[in-house]
Design an enzyme around this catalytic site. Sequence first.
Site, PDB file in Angstrom:
ATOM      1  N   LYS A 175       0.992  -1.268  -0.074  1.00  0.00           N
ATOM      2  CA  LYS A 175      -0.028  -0.125  -0.006  1.00  0.00           C
ATOM      3  C   LYS A 175       0.875   1.390   0.103  1.00  0.00           C
ATOM      4  CE  LYS A 175      -3.162   3.250   1.024  1.00  0.00           C
ATOM      5  NZ  LYS A 175      -2.072   4.358   1.099  1.00  0.00           N
ATOM      6  N   GLU A 250       8.799   1.954  11.405  1.00  0.00           N
ATOM      7  CA  GLU A 250       9.866   2.995  11.588  1.00  0.00           C
ATOM      8  C   GLU A 250       9.267   4.416  11.366  1.00  0.00           C
ATOM      9  OE1 GLU A 250      11.250   6.029  10.334  1.00  0.00           O
ATOM     10  OE2 GLU A 250      12.042   5.360   8.542  1.00  0.00           O
ATOM     11  N   CYS A 284      13.719  10.625   7.077  1.00  0.00           N
ATOM     12  CA  CYS A 284      13.329  10.206   8.468  1.00  0.00           C
ATOM     13  C   CYS A 284      14.379  10.489   9.325  1.00  0.00           C
ATOM     14  CB  CYS A 284      12.831   8.742   8.731  1.00  0.00           C
ATOM     15  SG  CYS A 284      13.807   7.756   7.810  1.00  0.00           S
ATOM     16  N   GLU A 385       9.017  16.437  14.722  1.00  0.00           N
ATOM     17  CA  GLU A 385       9.376  16.209  13.482  1.00  0.00           C
ATOM     18  C   GLU A 385       8.490  17.082  12.472  1.00  0.00           C
ATOM     19  OE1 GLU A 385      10.875  12.346  10.762  1.00  0.00           O
ATOM     20  OE2 GLU A 385       8.865  12.346  11.697  1.00  0.00           O
TER      21      GLU A 385
END
Length: 492
Positions: A175, A250, A284, A385
Amino acid sequence: MRVYGHYIDGAFTGSDSGSYIESTDPVSGEVWSKIARGTDADVERACASAQAAFENPEWRGLSASARGKLLRQLGDLILENADWLASVEMKDNGKLIAELGNQMRYMSNYYYYYGGLADKIEGSTIPSDKPGVFNFTRYEPLGVVACIMPWNSPLPLTSLKLAPALAAGNTVVLKPSEFTSASLLEFVKLVELAGFPKGVVNVVTGFGHEMGEALVSHPHVERIAFTGGPEAGRIINEQAARSMKRVTMELGGKSPNIIFEDADLDQALKGAVAGIFAASGQTCVAGSRLLVQRSIHDAFLERLVTFLEDIKFGHPSDPSTQIAPISTAPQLKKIEDYVRIATEEGARLVRGGKRASVDGYPNGLFYEPTIFADVDNSMRIAQEEVFGPILSVIPFDTEEDAVRIANDIKFGLAAGIWTENLARGIRMTEKVRAGTIWVNNYRSTSVTSPFGGFKMSGIGREGGIPGMMEYLELKSVWISTNVDIPNPFIRR
C-alpha cells in the site's frame, strides 16, 4: 495523463469505487496522473489473492534457492530500468534525479542481498536434556504480509520490506502513499517480468483512512510493515494488536547532529548540511537538531549561513540542482506552520523562513533552507518532526550536556557525532539512545546493516539479517526415538 489501477492477482484492475485520486507534480503544480481510489472491497481482493498465492505450490513449493534466483532476476531488471524508475519517482515526489538515480541503482542490491540470503537461514539441532527425543528448529514464512509506505522514498522503502519478505517465502500486499503511487505501479511490472507467480505481490492504492483498517485487520494478514509518522503508527499498532498481528514500524525521528569543538569543522559543516537540507529535509533520519559546542557555536553558525548563500534551486531533473521542491502541498503547509510556531516560541530566525521563488516554476512547492538559533530543546520546533528543511541550532557546554539534550526527546532513530577524539566518539555511541549513530559522517546506509529506532521511532529492524528474521516464524520440532511412550499422565 497516466491512469493507474490496482495490481491484484497478476493484473492491473480498476477500483471497486470507480474513483481516482489525482497526483500532482510538485514542480509544476499540475496533475500528471490518476491513481485508483481503493476501498475495503479492493483490499479483500488483494488479500485473497495473496493468501491463494501463498498456498499455491507454484510459490509455496519453490525451494529457497529458487526464490533467491527470482529475487536476483528482479535485481537485474531494476538495474536495467533504473533511469525510468527514477524519472517516475521524480515526477511524483520531486526528489533530485541525481539522488534518485543512485538510489534506484543501489536498490538492486536489496534483491541481490536477500536473494543470496534466502537459502542460508538455517535452523538448529538442539542438544535436549530429555532422553528419547530428537529436537530441532526450522524457520518458516509467516504468510501474507502487508507493507505500507510513505511518500518520501517509495521504492527504496518498499524494497527494504519486500525483498526480505519474498526471500522468506511470504506473499505481499503493498500500500503506497496516495501522493506517490505511480513509481511502485511501474515497478511491479518488473516483478512480473522477473517471473514471480501471480498473486505473490499485489498493490492497492488509495487513502489510508479509507482502506487502512481493512488492510491492517484483515484475517489473512500476519504482519504489518509500516514506515510513516508516529500518529499513524500508533493507530496501526492498536488495530493490529486486536488480532495479535506482529508489526515492524519505522516512525521517524528528531535526530541530534552533535558537533564538538575538536571536530574537523570543514567536514562537520558538510555533515550538518547533508543531515538536514539533503532531500529538502524530507527524510526520517534528518539531523534537524544541530547541537554545537558553545565555544564554536557562533562561528560555526555564521559558516553554515554563508555556505547556503549560493544554494541552487531548480528542476529536480537538472543535475546541478541542489534543492528540490517539497513533495506535497499539505507538507508545505505543515512546514510553514512550524516556522510560525518556532517564531512565536522565541526561536531566532537566522535564515530562510519563507517559500522560495524559482524562475520558470511559479507554482512549484519550493521552500528556503531555514535555520533557527536560540532554540531551547523544550520548544516544539526541537521536539516534533517537521519533515522539511528546518534546522534548530542548540548550544551545549560539555559532553554530558550534549548527551542530556540529545536524549531528551521521545524519538531515537539516528544521531551524528563529530569529533576527532576517538574515545569521546565511542563514549557517545554508548550514551546516545538511537538505533543508528554516525561518527564523522551522516546518512550512510547499507542493505547489510539493520536499521530502526528506539522509543517512539519504531519497533523492529529493517535491513541485514535481522530484517530477514522479522518475516520468519520459528518452529520447534520434537521427534520421539523411544519404542514405548512413557506414562502419559506425566509431563516429560
